[in-house]
Every structure is written in C-alpha cells, then in structure tokens.
Design a protein around this motif. Structure first.
Motif, PDB file in Angstrom:
ATOM      1  N   ALA A 114     120.120  88.001  29.033  1.00  0.00           N
ATOM      2  CA  ALA A 114     118.782  88.309  28.534  1.00  0.00           C
ATOM      3  C   ALA A 114     117.709  87.856  29.529  1.00  0.00           C
ATOM      4  CB  ALA A 114     118.570  87.624  27.189  1.00  0.00           C
ATOM      5  N   ASP A 115     118.076  86.955  30.405  1.00  0.00           N
ATOM      6  CA  ASP A 115     117.134  86.398  31.393  1.00  0.00           C
ATOM      7  C   ASP A 115     117.356  87.052  32.759  1.00  0.00           C
ATOM      8  OD1 ASP A 115     115.304  84.703  32.689  1.00  0.00           O
ATOM      9  OD2 ASP A 115     116.848  83.214  33.093  1.00  0.00           O
ATOM     10  N   ARG A 116     117.248  88.373  32.794  1.00  0.00           N
ATOM     11  CA  ARG A 116     117.414  89.071  34.081  1.00  0.00           C
ATOM     12  C   ARG A 116     116.119  88.960  34.875  1.00  0.00           C
ATOM     13  NH1 ARG A 116     120.898  94.508  33.431  1.00  0.00           N
ATOM     14  NH2 ARG A 116     120.764  94.424  35.686  1.00  0.00           N
ATOM     15  N   PRO A 117     116.249  88.745  36.185  1.00  0.00           N
ATOM     16  CA  PRO A 117     115.041  88.590  36.991  1.00  0.00           C
ATOM     17  C   PRO A 117     114.369  89.931  37.288  1.00  0.00           C
ATOM     18  CG  PRO A 117     116.964  88.507  38.394  1.00  0.00           C
ATOM     19  CD  PRO A 117     117.467  88.586  36.981  1.00  0.00           C
ATOM     20  N   THR A 118     113.106  89.844  37.696  1.00  0.00           N
ATOM     21  CA  THR A 118     112.434  90.997  38.284  1.00  0.00           C
ATOM     22  C   THR A 118     112.554  90.817  39.790  1.00  0.00           C
ATOM     23  OG1 THR A 118     110.288  89.909  38.416  1.00  0.00           O
ATOM     24  CG2 THR A 118     110.790  91.109  36.362  1.00  0.00           C
ATOM     25  N   ARG A 119     112.193  91.823  40.534  1.00  0.00           N
ATOM     26  CA  ARG A 119     112.278  91.716  41.998  1.00  0.00           C
ATOM     27  C   ARG A 119     111.423  90.572  42.523  1.00  0.00           C
ATOM     28  NH1 ARG A 119     112.467  97.131  45.224  1.00  0.00           N
ATOM     29  NH2 ARG A 119     114.641  97.560  44.847  1.00  0.00           N
ATOM     30  N   SER A 120     110.269  90.361  41.912  1.00  0.00           N
ATOM     31  CA  SER A 120     109.371  89.306  42.400  1.00  0.00           C
ATOM     32  C   SER A 120     109.903  87.906  42.090  1.00  0.00           C
ATOM     33  CB  SER A 120     107.970  89.485  41.819  1.00  0.00           C
ATOM     34  OG  SER A 120     108.009  89.386  40.405  1.00  0.00           O
ATOM     35  N   ASP A 121     110.872  87.788  41.176  1.00  0.00           N
ATOM     36  CA  ASP A 121     111.474  86.486  40.845  1.00  0.00           C
ATOM     37  C   ASP A 121     112.516  86.041  41.870  1.00  0.00           C
ATOM     38  OD1 ASP A 121     110.062  86.312  38.424  1.00  0.00           O
ATOM     39  OD2 ASP A 121     111.635  87.387  37.329  1.00  0.00           O
ATOM     40  N   LEU A 122     113.008  86.968  42.663  1.00  0.00           N
ATOM     41  CA  LEU A 122     114.098  86.661  43.594  1.00  0.00           C
ATOM     42  C   LEU A 122     113.607  85.839  44.782  1.00  0.00           C
ATOM     43  CD1 LEU A 122     115.892  90.140  43.724  1.00  0.00           C
ATOM     44  CD2 LEU A 122     116.419  88.181  42.261  1.00  0.00           C
ATOM     45  N   TRP A 123     114.457  84.954  45.254  1.00  0.00           N
ATOM     46  CA  TRP A 123     114.199  84.241  46.506  1.00  0.00           C
ATOM     47  C   TRP A 123     115.260  84.665  47.514  1.00  0.00           C
ATOM     48  CZ3 TRP A 123     118.558  81.622  47.683  1.00  0.00           C
ATOM     49  CH2 TRP A 123     119.328  81.077  46.657  1.00  0.00           C
ATOM     50  N   LYS A 166     133.465  82.974  44.612  1.00  0.00           N
ATOM     51  CA  LYS A 166     133.255  84.418  44.696  1.00  0.00           C
ATOM     52  C   LYS A 166     133.717  85.104  43.422  1.00  0.00           C
ATOM     53  CE  LYS A 166     133.526  87.960  48.217  1.00  0.00           C
ATOM     54  NZ  LYS A 166     134.005  88.236  49.568  1.00  0.00           N
ATOM     55  N   ILE A 167     132.901  86.073  42.965  1.00  0.00           N
ATOM     56  CA  ILE A 167     133.237  86.865  41.791  1.00  0.00           C
ATOM     57  C   ILE A 167     133.665  88.247  42.295  1.00  0.00           C
ATOM     58  CG2 ILE A 167     132.386  87.844  39.624  1.00  0.00           C
ATOM     59  CD1 ILE A 167     130.324  85.527  39.619  1.00  0.00           C
ATOM     60  N   PRO A 168     134.967  88.521  42.301  1.00  0.00           N
ATOM     61  CA  PRO A 168     135.475  89.755  42.918  1.00  0.00           C
ATOM     62  C   PRO A 168     134.874  91.039  42.353  1.00  0.00           C
ATOM     63  CG  PRO A 168     137.292  88.309  42.311  1.00  0.00           C
ATOM     64  CD  PRO A 168     136.047  87.704  41.745  1.00  0.00           C
ATOM     65  N   THR A 169     134.546  91.049  41.066  1.00  0.00           N
ATOM     66  CA  THR A 169     134.009  92.267  40.444  1.00  0.00           C
ATOM     67  C   THR A 169     132.501  92.400  40.616  1.00  0.00           C
ATOM     68  OG1 THR A 169     133.816  91.088  38.349  1.00  0.00           O
ATOM     69  CG2 THR A 169     135.844  92.358  38.719  1.00  0.00           C
ATOM     70  N   GLY A 170     131.861  91.414  41.237  1.00  0.00           N
ATOM     71  CA  GLY A 170     130.410  91.455  41.418  1.00  0.00           C
ATOM     72  C   GLY A 170     129.671  91.028  40.165  1.00  0.00           C
ATOM     73  N   THR A 171     128.350  90.999  40.252  1.00  0.00           N
ATOM     74  CA  THR A 171     127.526  90.563  39.120  1.00  0.00           C
ATOM     75  C   THR A 171     126.317  91.495  38.952  1.00  0.00           C
ATOM     76  OG1 THR A 171     126.311  89.061  40.559  1.00  0.00           O
ATOM     77  CG2 THR A 171     128.178  88.140  39.359  1.00  0.00           C
ATOM     78  N   PRO A 172     126.542  92.773  38.670  1.00  0.00           N
ATOM     79  CA  PRO A 172     125.400  93.680  38.541  1.00  0.00           C
ATOM     80  C   PRO A 172     124.459  93.309  37.397  1.00  0.00           C
ATOM     81  CG  PRO A 172     127.434  94.765  37.868  1.00  0.00           C
ATOM     82  CD  PRO A 172     127.812  93.428  38.454  1.00  0.00           C
ATOM     83  N   ASN A 173     124.968  92.638  36.358  1.00  0.00           N
ATOM     84  CA  ASN A 173     124.118  92.256  35.225  1.00  0.00           C
ATOM     85  C   ASN A 173     123.204  91.060  35.551  1.00  0.00           C
ATOM     86  OD1 ASN A 173     126.311  90.562  35.414  1.00  0.00           O
ATOM     87  ND2 ASN A 173     126.496  90.222  33.202  1.00  0.00           N
ATOM     88  N   LYS A 177     116.850  94.859  36.781  1.00  0.00           N
ATOM     89  CA  LYS A 177     117.234  96.166  36.250  1.00  0.00           C
ATOM     90  C   LYS A 177     116.818  97.288  37.195  1.00  0.00           C
ATOM     91  CE  LYS A 177     117.219  94.829  31.435  1.00  0.00           C
ATOM     92  NZ  LYS A 177     116.599  94.948  30.126  1.00  0.00           N
ATOM     93  N   ASP A 178     115.627  97.177  37.788  1.00  0.00           N
ATOM     94  CA  ASP A 178     115.148  98.233  38.682  1.00  0.00           C
ATOM     95  C   ASP A 178     115.416  97.807  40.113  1.00  0.00           C
ATOM     96  OD1 ASP A 178     113.959 100.344  39.930  1.00  0.00           O
ATOM     97  OD2 ASP A 178     111.935  99.570  39.680  1.00  0.00           O
ATOM     98  N   MET A 179     116.527  98.278  40.654  1.00  0.00           N
ATOM     99  CA  MET A 179     116.861  97.973  42.061  1.00  0.00           C
ATOM    100  C   MET A 179     116.706  99.215  42.930  1.00  0.00           C
ATOM    101  SD  MET A 179     117.418  94.821  42.490  1.00  0.00           S
ATOM    102  CE  MET A 179     118.199  94.737  44.084  1.00  0.00           C
ATOM    103  N   THR A 180     115.996 100.234  42.435  1.00  0.00           N
ATOM    104  CA  THR A 180     115.794 101.440  43.239  1.00  0.00           C
ATOM    105  C   THR A 180     114.747 101.156  44.304  1.00  0.00           C
ATOM    106  OG1 THR A 180     114.105 102.242  41.725  1.00  0.00           O
ATOM    107  CG2 THR A 180     116.362 103.004  41.353  1.00  0.00           C
TER     108      THR A 180
END
Length: 185
Positions: A114-123, A166-173, A177-180
């Motif tokens: 539920a606590d997904r970041p926005t692009r501006s939250d990323l470092w 390492k998480i082999p399956t990745g962590t898309p969640n 949400k908007d990575m376009t």
C-alpha cells in the motif's frame, strides 16, 4: 665495348664504401630506435589478454532487485551499466553501479504494498565496479558515507554486516505505479 660501358655506369652509380658505411649505420640506428619505441609502447599498453572483462547488465550478479533487512519490503533495485563515453570517445574500464531505492513514507523503515513510492520519492546512488564481485558505492547524496564497499557473496554484503538478498523474481510491486517514460497521444 657495351659490356665495358655497363660496368663503368654501375660503378659510377654505386656508393663508395664510406657512403655505404654511413647508410648501414643510419639503418642500424633506425632499427634500434624503432625497437626501443616499440618496447616503450608495449610497456605502457595493458596486456589485453590478461584483462578481466567486468560484467554488465543481467550478466553481473549485482544486477537485480534486493531485500534490505534494514528496510523490509522497500525498493532496492541495482543495475550495472557500462561507463559513459568520455569526450575523446574512450570508455573507462570500470562499469557504473546504480542503486535506486525507497525507504518508506517516514512512518518507519518498513514498506508495504500500500506504500508504493512515486518517482519523486526514489533516491539514487552510484558507484563503480572494482571487480565482478566488489563495488564501491557513494551514499553521500543520501546523507551516508562515500566509498562504501559492497561485496558479492550470494547477495551484497556491506561493511556494517548488512546483507541485501537478491529476489530472483524481481519486485515490480515495490516500484512506482507509473514507470512510463514516454506517452503517445
């Protein structure tokens, strides 16, 4: 008579023994100079046969999504990419390592779906690969230290004992949400 004139012409065109000695001496110094120059060039050029090719992209064990026990559930995405070209068209030997992360919304060090970041939250932090199993990262843009060594041992181990798994399956969640990057209208 024809034979005699040919002999005189050949002798007239042939250099004297003094001239031949000077030419031989110049040729010898030219050969020695070339050998010394060649040896100097070889001494300064690294032996490419013994050079270690550092892995980039998916071939690098560092590339992928990780779990950081200090920030469970938070984004830790690592990419190893080729170093950028210099102005002279050459590329540094050491690839770049890039870490993109998110440390939560401030209510703790734990992230939830539920606590997904926005692009501006990323470092983002960068560093250099020193070998296929050692990276040097600069966390100073995040308020941390520069020159932090991360060593690959079935995960990234840091000097403070923290180990990112390492998480082999990745962590898309865990990503925004908007990575376009491009939108067509």
């Amino acid at each position: 008579m024809m034979l005699l004139s040919s002999a005189i012409t050949v002798n007239a065109l042939a250099p004297s023994s003094n001239v031949r000695a000077a030419v031989d001496r110049r040729q010898m110094f030219g050969i020695i100079g070339s050998a010394i120059s060649g040896a100097a060039v070889l001494a300064t050029v690294p032996d490419e046969a013994n050079a270690i090719a550092l892995k980039v992209g998916p071939a690098s064990p560092f590339t992928g999504d990780f779990e950081d026990p200090n920030h469970p559930g938070c984004l830790r995405q690592v990419k190893v990419v080729g170093a950028p070209l210099r102005a002279d068209g050459t590329r540094p030997v050491n690839p770049i390592i890039e870490v993109t992360g998110y440390d939560g919304n401030g209510s703790g060090k734990v992230c939830t779906e539920a606590d997904r970041p926005t692009r501006s939250d990323l470092w983002k932090v960068q560093g250099k690969m020193k070998s296929n199993t050692v990276a040097s990262l600069d966390f100073s843009s995040k308020g941390g230290p520069a020159g932090v060594t991360g060593t690959w041992d079935d995960g990234i181990i840091f000097p403070d004992g923290n180990k990112w798994t390492k998480i082999p399956t990745g962590t898309p969640n865990r990503r925004p949400k908007d990575m376009t990057t491009l939108k067509s209208e």
